[in-house]
Design an enzyme around this catalytic site. Structure first.
Site, short mmCIF file in Angstrom:
data_model
loop_
_atom_site.label_atom_id
_atom_site.label_comp_id
_atom_site.label_asym_id
_atom_site.label_seq_id
_atom_site.Cartn_x
_atom_site.Cartn_y
_atom_site.Cartn_z
N ARG A 1 31.63 -13.10 73.41
CA ARG A 1 30.81 -13.52 74.55
C ARG A 1 29.44 -14.03 74.10
NH1 ARG A 1 28.13 -9.60 76.76
NH2 ARG A 1 29.85 -8.17 77.09
N TYR B 1 20.17 -30.24 94.62
CA TYR B 1 21.59 -30.02 94.87
C TYR B 1 21.74 -28.85 95.86
CZ TYR B 1 26.37 -28.87 93.16
OH TYR B 1 27.70 -28.60 93.03
N ASP C 1 16.50 -30.16 87.09
CA ASP C 1 17.93 -30.44 87.02
C ASP C 1 18.06 -31.91 86.65
OD1 ASP C 1 20.61 -31.08 87.48
OD2 ASP C 1 20.82 -29.60 89.08
N LYS D 1 29.63 -33.23 84.56
CA LYS D 1 29.52 -34.63 84.97
C LYS D 1 29.68 -35.55 83.76
CE LYS D 1 28.84 -32.87 89.01
NZ LYS D 1 27.56 -32.39 89.50
C1 LIG Z 1 27.40 -31.09 90.14
C2 LIG Z 1 26.00 -30.65 90.02
C3 LIG Z 1 25.70 -29.33 89.73
C4 LIG Z 1 26.76 -28.27 89.63
O1 LIG Z 1 27.71 -28.50 88.65
P1 LIG Z 1 29.12 -27.71 88.73
O2 LIG Z 1 29.63 -27.82 87.35
O3 LIG Z 1 29.93 -28.41 89.75
O4 LIG Z 1 28.81 -26.29 89.13
C5 LIG Z 1 24.37 -29.00 89.59
N1 LIG Z 1 23.39 -29.91 89.73
C6 LIG Z 1 23.65 -31.19 90.02
C7 LIG Z 1 22.53 -32.15 90.16
C8 LIG Z 1 24.96 -31.60 90.18
O5 LIG Z 1 25.21 -32.86 90.48
#
Ligand SMILES: *Cc1c(COP(=O)(O)O)cnc(C)c1O
Length: 394
Positions: free
Chosen positions: A60, A113, A185, A210
């Site tokens: 972990r 988000y 973010d 993403k």
């Molecule tokens: C998609 C996204 C997240 C979350 O990602 P997941 O892997 O789906 O939990 C966080 N911040 C932004 C800006 C996003 O587009």
């Protein structure tokens, strides 16, 4: 690793993207680090077990696979350390828990988000952490919202869905002057298109789900920290027991090697489709900071070195049935959440219900597009047929 040689000339970013985190000499010459799976890691002696100096001690807490991505991402982001989490959202919640204090206060952009916001209201609030949302475009208003208890500020650039572009360096400067930790973010731009640590961010969050993954087949989060926050970030990561899936990390390492190529193509394709949409009579407005004339374009040009393929449009008013006729019949564009994959996606959105500190006025229904790697002429034809259905159903 050969890059450890202090006398070697500095490598440019594209070269680092190819080589960072790899050590073929430690893997029998194989180019890629394999997927290390495991909970138990054996110690040869009592001294080794009690000494705490063995490189890996429990699955972990780290593995060569994790280490490879952590090192490579820290290198690209100009960070002191990076930790991996099982999703982008858990990267956001980890970063917030690293900076939050009971009885303390957070400032969060109204454009984050939505699930990030739900964590503040649904989990941090219960722990005695208060959150105030701020209009990401109103710096003077933001200055008045800092309190003595404010411990951190979170921005997202550009904002989720509506794509407005905050002046992140100016926001970070306001926060730093008050001893407030700065979080961003950075999923839209990734460290390749926004050097967020250099612009004043203490903690930088990325949903690797993403563009880093790039193939819609993994869930992963990354948080990188500067030297001030690296120890506290890794400590909270360990306390929470977070670890990412080893196979997802392997796939992210694979994605990393082509990230710049894919992002550059996403930028090109995205700008082409954004321009095409802007010229359509059914479209009221395109929200893409990379487009000249967009209200966020000057900040984007100053701070970013590229745009990804995610942007939004507001259509002119249209009944829901017409919108459904358009979207339901699309052939190439999939309708679904997430983005940054090789395939094009579209989702409708409506932020009116959850934004509280800023107003977003849309002329009609809003759509967010993630432009993939298909031939753009085919994508335009798919959308043109969609607009014909929309017009026919009006
Ligand atoms: C998609 C996204 C997240 C979350 O990602 P997941 O892997 O789906 O939990 C966080 N911040 C932004 C800006 C996003 O587009």
């Amino acid at each position: 690793m050969s890059s450890d040689d202090p006398t070697a000339p500095p490598r440019r970013r594209r070269t680092r993207l190819v080589h960072a985190g790899r050590a073929p000499d430690e893997q029998f010459g194989f180019v890629n680090v394999p997927i290390y799976r495991g909970s138990t890691v054996l110690f040869a002696t009592l001294d080794a077990l009690e000494g705490g100096r063995q490189r890996f001690g429990y699955g972990r807490r780290g593995s060569p696979t994790y280490r490879a991505l952590e090192e490579a991402w820290s290198d690209l982001a100009g960070a002191a350390d990076t930790v991996l989490t099982p999703s982008g959202l858990s990267a956001v919640t980890l970063a917030l828990l690293t900076v939050a204090k009971a009885g303390g206060h957070l400032l969060v952009s109204d454009g984050v988000y939505l699930p990030s916001r739900q964590f503040c209201d649904g989990a941090l609030k219960a722990l005695g952490v208060e959150t105030t949302y701020f209009d990401p475009l109103d710096l003077a208003g933001l200055e008045r919202l800092f309190k003595p208890e404010t411990s951190a500020i979170l921005v997202e650039a550009p904002s989720s869905q509506t794509m407005e572009m905050p002046d992140a360096p100016a926001i970070f400067a306001l926060a730093r002057a008050r001893g407030v930790a700065t979080l961003i973010d950075d999923t839209w731009a990734t460290p390749l298109f926004l050097d967020a640590h250099a612009k004043g961010a203490d903690l930088v969050i990325d949903a690797g789900t993403k563009y880093l993954g790039g193939h819609s087949d993994i869930l992963l989060g990354l948080v990188s920290a500067n030297a001030d926050w690296a120890r506290r970030l890794r400590r909270m990561h360990g306390l929470l027991g977070l670890c990412a899936g080893a196979e997802d990390v392997f796939l992210a390492l694979r994605g990393l090697r082509t990230l710049e190529l894919r992002l550059r193509e996403a930028e090109r394709q995205g700008l082409r489709l954004a321009r095409w949409l802007a010229a359509r009579p059914e479209v009221a407005r395109v929200m893409h900071p990379g487009l000249p004339g967009d209200p966020g374009h000057d900040i984007w040009k100053r701070d970013f070195t590229g745009a990804s393929g995610l942007f939004s449009v507001a259509l002119k008013p249209a009944p829901r049935a017409a919108l459904a006729a358009m979207l339901d019949g699309l052939d190439l564009f999939g309708m679904g959440y997430s983005w940054g994959g090789f395939e094009s996606l579209v989702v409708p959105f409506d932020v009116a219900r959850h934004r509280t500190a800023s107003r977003f006025e849309a002329e009609g229904p809003c759509l967010r597009f993630s432009i993939g790697l298909e031939d753009p002429a085919d994508l335009e034809a798919d959308l043109a047929a969609g607009f014909e259905r929309l017009n026919a159903a009006r």
